[in-house]
Design a protein around this motif. Structure first.
Motif, PDB file in Angstrom:
ATOM      1  N   LEU A   1       1.301  -1.206   0.015  1.00 24.20           N
ATOM      2  CA  LEU A   1      -0.183  -0.745   0.098  1.00 24.20           C
ATOM      3  C   LEU A   1       0.744   1.409   0.154  1.00 24.20           C
ATOM      4  N   LYS A   2       1.794   1.084  -0.185  1.00 19.75           N
ATOM      5  CA  LYS A   2       3.035   1.997  -0.020  1.00 19.75           C
ATOM      6  C   LYS A   2       2.916   2.911   1.028  1.00 19.75           C
ATOM      7  N   LEU A   3       3.093   2.249   2.375  1.00 16.56           N
ATOM      8  CA  LEU A   3       2.918   3.066   3.398  1.00 16.56           C
ATOM      9  C   LEU A   3       4.105   3.991   4.422  1.00 16.56           C
ATOM     10  N   GLY A   4       4.938   3.199   3.476  1.00 18.50           N
ATOM     11  CA  GLY A   4       6.621   3.773   3.992  1.00 18.50           C
ATOM     12  C   GLY A   4       7.004   2.816   5.217  1.00 18.50           C
ATOM     13  N   ASP A   5       8.251   3.061   5.463  1.00 17.75           N
ATOM     14  CA  ASP A   5       8.763   1.864   6.355  1.00 17.75           C
ATOM     15  C   ASP A   5       8.675   2.444   7.767  1.00 17.75           C
ATOM     16  N   ALA A   6       8.167   3.374   8.396  1.00 13.20           N
ATOM     17  CA  ALA A   6       7.680   4.368   9.567  1.00 13.20           C
ATOM     18  C   ALA A   6       7.122   3.689   9.798  1.00 13.20           C
ATOM     19  N   THR A   7       5.517   3.833   9.195  1.00  9.02           N
ATOM     20  CA  THR A   7       4.899   2.758   9.797  1.00  9.02           C
ATOM     21  C   THR A   7       5.140   1.307   9.950  1.00  9.02           C
ATOM     22  N   TRP A   8       5.878   0.941   9.562  1.00 11.94           N
ATOM     23  CA  TRP A   8       5.603  -0.578  10.089  1.00 11.94           C
ATOM     24  C   TRP A   8       6.818  -0.221  11.334  1.00 11.94           C
ATOM     25  N   TYR A   9       7.900   0.146  11.609  1.00 11.90           N
ATOM     26  CA  TYR A   9       8.158   0.398  12.869  1.00 11.90           C
ATOM     27  C   TYR A   9       8.118   0.941  13.887  1.00 11.90           C
ATOM     28  N   VAL A  10       7.006   1.798  13.185  1.00 11.67           N
ATOM     29  CA  VAL A  10       5.843   1.781  14.747  1.00 11.67           C
ATOM     30  C   VAL A  10       4.602   1.113  15.709  1.00 11.67           C
ATOM     31  N   PHE A  11       4.620   0.596  14.143  1.00 11.40           N
ATOM     32  CA  PHE A  11       3.381  -0.770  14.269  1.00 11.40           C
ATOM     33  C   PHE A  11       3.972  -1.128  15.307  1.00 11.40           C
TER      34      PHE A  11
END
Length: 634
Positions: free
Chosen positions: A109-119
Motif C-alpha cells: 500500500l506504499k505506507l512507508g517504512d516508518a509506519t511499520w517500525y512504529v507499529f
C-alpha cells in the motif's frame, strides 16, 4: 527503527525468561484447557476428535481445530522442551511472525517504512501482546493467519488471476477461522466488504466508459467471492458441525455445542449498548492501556479528519473496522475475557501507527514528532503493563502458593497413569487435570444430574477406571466432607487426606504384605496434627506431619503408612497420602515429605498410639516417631 528493535528485544526476553511458568496465571481456565489438549495429543497422536479429558468420558469435546495444540506437542517431542515452554514460546513465535505480513502490507500500500517500525514498537510494548502473546493459548496462531490472509488478499486485488496468492489466501483464511473463528470471521467480513466496494467502483468506472459487459464483469467476481469468501466460511461451518456431533456423544458435551453456547458467544443487544462495553472494555482495557489513552485517540481522530492520501484513509478505515467489529459481534466474550482483545487490538495498533506517521509527515515533516510521540505511547504501554500483567507473568507457582499446583502434583504422584479422577469445586477448569497429567471429570454445578454425580462419583467414570476424588468447596452445591468421608469408608480400598485445604480420596496403591516382617528404623520427621473429631454422625481421625526415611531422595515417592494401636496392642496399618507441607511449616528436611490421612473408624475411646511406617519390598519399616492421642477419655 531503534525503538522497534528495543521493544521486540524486550518482548522476546520476557517471553523466553518466563516461558517455564505453569499455565496457572491469568485465565488459567483457557490456558490449561489448551495445554491439556496438547498433552493428550502428544500422548495419543493426532486426532480430529482430540481429547480434552476434563468433562468425563468419552473425553473428546473438541472446539477449535487443534493446529496450535498439535504443533506444541510436536515441538515438545522434537526438542525435548517441557510442554509449558513449547506452548508459550510457540505462541510468541506466531505473534512475532505477524510482523512479516504486516511489513508486506505496508509496502503493497506504499505506507512507508516508518509506519511499520512504529507499529512494531506499539505491538511489542502493548500490555495485551506482551502478556497474552506468550501464554499457552491459540490466539496468536489464528491472528497470524488472519494477517497473512490480508497480505494475499491485497495481492489478489491487484492480480485476480494469481493462483499462488489465491491459494495462500484461501489456506490462511481457512486456518484462521478453523483455529479460532472469533478471530478470523471479522477479518473475512471486512475483506468481503472491501471486495464488494472495489467491484462496485470498477463497475461504475466501466459504465461511465460505456465498455461494460455485465456477464464478463460479474461472473469472475461471483466465482472469486464464492471461492475466497464463502468456501472458508463453509469450512468453518463444517468443522463446527463436526465438533457438535462429537460433543453430542458426551453427556457434558451436549451442554457445550455451538447452539448451547450461542448466547454466551454472541452476547445480547443490551451488552452492545452497555456502559461496561464502552467504558470498561473499549476505553479502559483497550484505549487507555494499549493506545496511549487520549493521546492515541486524538491521533486517530485527527488522521480521520485530515486530508491524507486516499489509500491511507481507506487503510485506516479498514484497520479500525477490523479492530472494532469483534466487539459488536462477540460482545459477551470480549466483556468477560481480558485475553479476547488479542485477536483484534493489533489492527487498532496498526491504525494508530499509520495515523501518527502520516499526520506528522503531511503537516509537520520538519519536526521529529514521530519518534517523540511513539516514545510517549510506548512509555504508556509499559506503565500499564507493569501494573497487573508483569507481576502475573513473573509469578512462580509451587505447592505453597498455588492450590491447583499442589493438587496436581499430589494426584500425579499418587495416582496410576491409567486412572481418572472426579473433581468438585473447580467449575470445569482443566488446571487439576493438566497439572496431574490425568483424565478427569471436573464437575461444574450446572452439569445435568448434578446431585447424582455429587453422591456417586463413579456415575460417569467406571469404578475400575476411577482413581481419585477431589473436593475443594462445601455447601449446597457440592458434596460435604462428611459425605465424601462416608463414601470412602464404604470402600476399604480407598484412603482420604487433606491437600491445600481440599479433601482428596484416592485408591490404595500400597500392598501391605501378609505377615510382613516389621523392623524398627530411624527417620526424621514429626506430627503436625493427630486428633479425633466428630461432626454430625461422622467421626474422623486425622493424622498429618512429615517423615523422611534414610536413603530416600527428597522428591521420590514413599509408600507411607500410618500405624494405629490401642493400649499397646498390635498396630493396624493405613495407607497415607504423600503431600507437600502446609505453607509456613516447610523445613529443608521435610518440604517434600508431608503425609496426611483421614480415617473414618467406628466409635473410638481410649488412648491410641499413632506411628509412621513405610513398605519396602516385603518389609514394613516402623519409624520411631509416635504420638499418643486420647479419645473420649475423661
Amino acid at each position: 527503527m531503534l525503538l522497534a528493535f528495543l521493544c521486540l528485544s524486550y518482548a522476546t526476553y520476557f517471553a523466553v525468561r518466563y516461558a517455564a511458568q505453569a499455565p496457572l496465571d491469568l485465565f488459567n481456565f483457557r490456558q490449561s484447557q489448551t495445554a491439556l489438549s496438547a498433552f493428550w495429543l502428544a500422548s495419543n497422536g493426532f486426532h480430529l476428535a482430540y481429547e480434552t479429558p476434563v468433562v468425563g468420558m468419552p473425553w473428546s469435546v473438541p472446539f477449535e481445530f487443534p493446529l496450535y495444540q498439535y504443533l506444541v506437542a510436536l515441538l515438545s517431542q522434537l526438542t525435548g522442551a517441557p510442554l509449558d515452554v513449547a506452548g508459550r514460546l510457540l505462541s510468541f513465535v506466531f505473534l512475532a511472525l505477524c510482523l512479516l505480513p504486516a511489513r508486506a502490507i505496508t509496502r503493497q500500500l506504499k505506507l512507508g517504512d516508518a509506519t511499520w517500525y512504529v507499529f512494531a514498537a506499539l505491538l511489542f510494548s502493548s500490555p495485551i501482546y506482551l502478556y497474552w502473546g506468550r501464554t499457552f493459548m491459540i490466539e496468536t496462531t489464528s491472528l497470524f493467519f488472519a494477517v497473512a490472509a490480508i497480505k494475499y488478499f491485497l495481492e489478489l486485488l491487484s492480480a485476480p488471476g494469481n493462483l499462488r496468492s489465491g491459494a495462500l489466501f484461501f489456506v490462511c483464511m481457512s486456518l484462521s477461522i478453523l483455529q479460532k473463528a472469533t478471530t478470523g470471521l471479522p477479518v473475512l467480513a471486512i475483506l468481503g466488504i472491501v471486495y464488494l466496494f472495489v467491484s462496485l467502483h470498477a463497475l461504475l468506472d466501466r459504465r461511465a466508459q460505456g465498455t461494460i459487459s455485465y456477464w464478463r464483469f460479474c461472473v469472475p467476481r461471483i466465482v472469486f467471492a464464492a471461492v475466497y469468501v464463502i468456501v472458508p466460511l463453509l469450512i468453518g461451518a463444517l468443522w463446527t458441525a463436526y465438533t457438535d456431533h462429537v460433543k453430542e456423544l458426551s453427556p457434558m458435551g451436549k451442554l457445550l455445542t455451538s447452539n448451547a453456547l450461542k448466547g454466551w458467544n454472541w452476547g445480547t443487544l443490551a451488552q452492545r449498548t452497555s456502559a461496561e462495553l464502552y467504558t470498561k472494555v473499549l476505553w479502559g482495557r483497550v484505549a487507555l492501556q494499549n493506545l496511549g489513552g487520549l493521546l492515541g485517540l486524538a491521533v486517530l481522530v485527527l488522521a480521520m479528519l485530515s486530508k491524507v492520501e486516499k489509500v491511507v484513509k481507506y487503510a485506516l478505515i479498514c484497520a479500525l473496522a477490523m479492530g472494532l467489529l469483534p466487539f459488536l459481534l462477540f460482545t459477551n466474550l470480549h466483556i468477560v475475557h481480558t485475553y479476547y482483545q488479542s485477536a483484534n487490538v493489533l489492527f487498532l495498533l496498526f491504525a494508530l501507527a499509520l495515523a501518527l506517521t502520516k499526520l506528522c509527515s503531511r503537516y509537520l515533516p520538519e519536526l521529529p514528532l514521530v519518534p517523540v510521540i511513539a516514545l510517549l505511547l510506548v512509555g504508556s504501554n509499559y506503565y500499564w503493563f507493569s501494573q497487573e500483567y508483569a507481576p502475573a507473568a513473573r509469578t512462580v507457582f509451587d505447592a505453597e502458593n498455588s492450590r491447583d499446583y499442589d493438587l496436581g502434583a499430589t494426584l500425579k504422584r499418587e495416582m496410576p497413569n491409567d486412572k481418572a479422577f472426579v473433581g468438585y469445586g473447580n467449575d470445569w477448569n482443566s488446571t487439576w487435570a493438566y497439572m496431574a497429567e490425568r483424565k478427569s471429570f471436573t464437575v461444574p454445578t450446572w452439569a445435568q444430574d448434578y446431585a447424582k454425580l455429587a453422591a456417586n462419583p463413579e456415575s460417569f467414570i467406571p469404578a475400575d477406571k476411577l482413581g481419585g476424588v477431589v473436593l475443594c468447596s462445601e455447601g449446597t452445591n457440592y458434596p460435604t466432607v462428611n459425605e465424601l468421608s462416608r463414601w470412602v469408608s464404604q470402600r476399604p480400598a480407598w484412603k482420604m487426606s487433606m491437600v491445600h485445604g481440599c479433601f482428596v480420596a484416592l485408591k490404595n496403591t500400597v500392598s501391605i504384605p501378609h505377615g510382613a516382617n516389621v523392623r524398627a528404623v530411624q527417620c526424621d520427621g514429626g506430627f503436625d496434627r493427630a486428633d479425633y473429631t466428630v461432626s454430625g454422625d461422622q467421626a474422623m481421625f486425622t493424622v498429618a506431619g512429615w517423615a523422611k526415611f534414610a536413603g530416600e531422595a527428597a522428591d521420590s515417592r514413599q509408600n507411607l503408612l500410618i500405624s494405629l494401636s490401642k493400649d499397646g496392642g498390635a498396630p493396624q496399618y493405613f495407607e497415607a497420602i504423600q503431600i507437600a507441607r502446609n505453607p509456613g511449616t516447610v523445613t529443608s528436611a521435610g518440604a517434600n515429605r508431608g503425609f496426611s490421612t483421614m480415617l473414618s473408624p467406628p466409635q473410638m475411646s481410649g488412648v491410641y498410639r499413632v506411628g509412621v511406617a513405610r513398605v519396602l519390598g516385603d518389609v514394613v519399616e516402623a519409624c520411631q516417631l509416635s504420638q499418643d492421642v486420647p479419645v473420649n477419655v475423661k
